[in-house]
Design an enzyme around this catalytic site. Structure first.
Site, PDB file in Angstrom:
ATOM      1  N   GLU A   5       0.846  -1.199   0.000  1.00 35.22           N
ATOM      2  CA  GLU A   5       0.000   0.000   0.000  1.00 35.22           C
ATOM      3  C   GLU A   5       0.882   1.249   0.000  1.00 35.22           C
ATOM      4  O   GLU A   5       0.584   2.238  -0.678  1.00 35.22           O
ATOM      5  CB  GLU A   5      -0.908  -0.016   1.223  1.00 35.22           C
ATOM      6  CG  GLU A   5      -1.751   1.241   1.386  1.00 35.22           C
ATOM      7  CD  GLU A   5      -2.170   1.459   2.829  1.00 35.22           C
ATOM      8  OE1 GLU A   5      -2.563   2.590   3.141  1.00 35.22           O
ATOM      9  OE2 GLU A   5      -2.107   0.511   3.630  1.00 35.22           O
TER      10      GLU A   5
ATOM     11  N   ASP B 267       0.664   3.961  -2.972  1.00 35.82           N
ATOM     12  CA  ASP B 267       0.305   5.370  -2.752  1.00 35.82           C
ATOM     13  C   ASP B 267       1.151   6.267  -3.656  1.00 35.82           C
ATOM     14  O   ASP B 267       0.636   7.213  -4.267  1.00 35.82           O
ATOM     15  CB  ASP B 267       0.523   5.725  -1.282  1.00 35.82           C
ATOM     16  CG  ASP B 267       0.288   7.199  -1.005  1.00 35.82           C
ATOM     17  OD1 ASP B 267      -0.875   7.628  -1.036  1.00 35.82           O
ATOM     18  OD2 ASP B 267       1.278   7.925  -0.758  1.00 35.82           O
TER      19      ASP B 267
ATOM     20  N   ASP C  69      -7.112   1.055   0.550  1.00 41.06           N
ATOM     21  CA  ASP C  69      -5.774   0.519   0.843  1.00 41.06           C
ATOM     22  C   ASP C  69      -5.430  -0.654  -0.072  1.00 41.06           C
ATOM     23  O   ASP C  69      -4.303  -0.752  -0.580  1.00 41.06           O
ATOM     24  CB  ASP C  69      -5.702   0.065   2.308  1.00 41.06           C
ATOM     25  CG  ASP C  69      -5.793   1.221   3.283  1.00 41.06           C
ATOM     26  OD1 ASP C  69      -5.681   2.379   2.853  1.00 41.06           O
ATOM     27  OD2 ASP C  69      -6.000   0.958   4.489  1.00 41.06           O
TER      28      ASP C  69
ATOM     29  N   GLU D 223      -4.594   0.528  -3.610  1.00 44.14           N
ATOM     30  CA  GLU D 223      -3.230   1.043  -3.670  1.00 44.14           C
ATOM     31  C   GLU D 223      -2.218  -0.105  -3.640  1.00 44.14           C
ATOM     32  O   GLU D 223      -1.209  -0.079  -4.355  1.00 44.14           O
ATOM     33  CB  GLU D 223      -2.969   1.994  -2.507  1.00 44.14           C
ATOM     34  CG  GLU D 223      -3.631   3.352  -2.667  1.00 44.14           C
ATOM     35  CD  GLU D 223      -3.276   4.299  -1.546  1.00 44.14           C
ATOM     36  OE1 GLU D 223      -3.231   5.522  -1.801  1.00 44.14           O
ATOM     37  OE2 GLU D 223      -3.057   3.830  -0.399  1.00 44.14           O
TER      38      GLU D 223
END
Length: 247
Positions: A49, A53, A121, A124
């Site tokens: 994650e 991001d 989450d 990502e």
């Protein structure tokens, strides 16, 4: 090591994303990207994650720069913040049915309030897994670009780029040199997770509007939308009202 059954499931997700089934995907990483900490405290999607991001922010930045080369940086920043928000990423995760592939356990299975953050989450993390599979954006931008661009076009058409709190504050400071005040209350006797909080926005003793949302932030954003649209002639709305907000 992923099982044959799990790899078949993951291939179906890859195809949903618009990638060929024989794409050079690291199936172990993709499986990890869809493992919540409730299912495995040590081996889960948290690190992927973190990578994802950065991946989605880079993809959004490149798409905006390539599509709107003459737009100011401030506009890029405002639009990108919407594109990479939990709300937007969770909606994408929902559209691609990540719930079906996500490994969860215990209380997380029935935790409706945490669903949005889990989907965001996990989405990502999937991007992180795809990036690390080839250490390039090849498995990401080939399908994500069109999704981001479609959303970006909608955001650009909004008078406040979907960020009504910032827009309202800019207006109030420009007009009166003061910031709006938000009064947030937890909604009593309401078991609907999307209506947990109610926010009122005031400018000194002037009531501007009310918003409802599943978080304090969402309720404030919804209230700001009512207020901002009511004080701008771009959109005709009542002088006060109630808007539902998500986030």
């Amino acid at each position: 090591m992923t099982t044959e059954k799990r790899q078949k499931e993951l291939k179906s997700l890859i195809e949903k994303l618009g990638l060929p089934a024989n794409s050079p995907v690291d199936w172990g990483l993709l499986d990890l990207a869809l493992t919540h900490s409730s299912a495995d405290r040590k081996q889960n999607y948290e690190q992927l994650e973190f990578v994802g991001d950065a991946v989605v922010r880079l993809a959004a930045s490149e798409v905006l720069l390539e599509t709107y080369p003459n737009a100011p940086v401030g506009e890029f920043t405002a639009i990108r913040s919407v594109l990479v928000s939990d709300r937007s990423l969770a909606a994408l995760g929902d559209n691609y049915g990540l719930d079906r592939y996500l490994k969860v356990a215990g209380g997380a299975v029935t935790d409706r309030n945490g669903r949005q953050s889990r989907l965001a989450d996990a989405f990502e993390a999937v991007l992180g897994a795809l990036y690390l599979s080839t250490h390039s954006m090849d498995l990401v931008r080939s399908w994500l670009d069109s999704v981001l661009l479609s959303h970006a076009k909608k955001v650009r058409q909004d008078p406040a780029f979907y960020n009504y709190k910032d827009a309202l504050q800019e207006w109030s400071q420009g007009q009166y040199k003061i910031r709006p005040e938000y009064r947030v209350y937890e909604t009593e006797n309401n078991h609907n997770p999307t209506e947990r909080f109610t926010a009122e926005v005031w400018l000194r003793d002037r009531y501007l509007g009310t918003g409802i949302g599943q978080s304090k932030k969402a309720a404030e954003q919804a209230a700001a939308k009512v207020a901002y649209l009511s004080v701008n002639s771009q959109v005709k709305t009542p002088t006060s009202g109630v808007v539902m907000g998500n986030g």
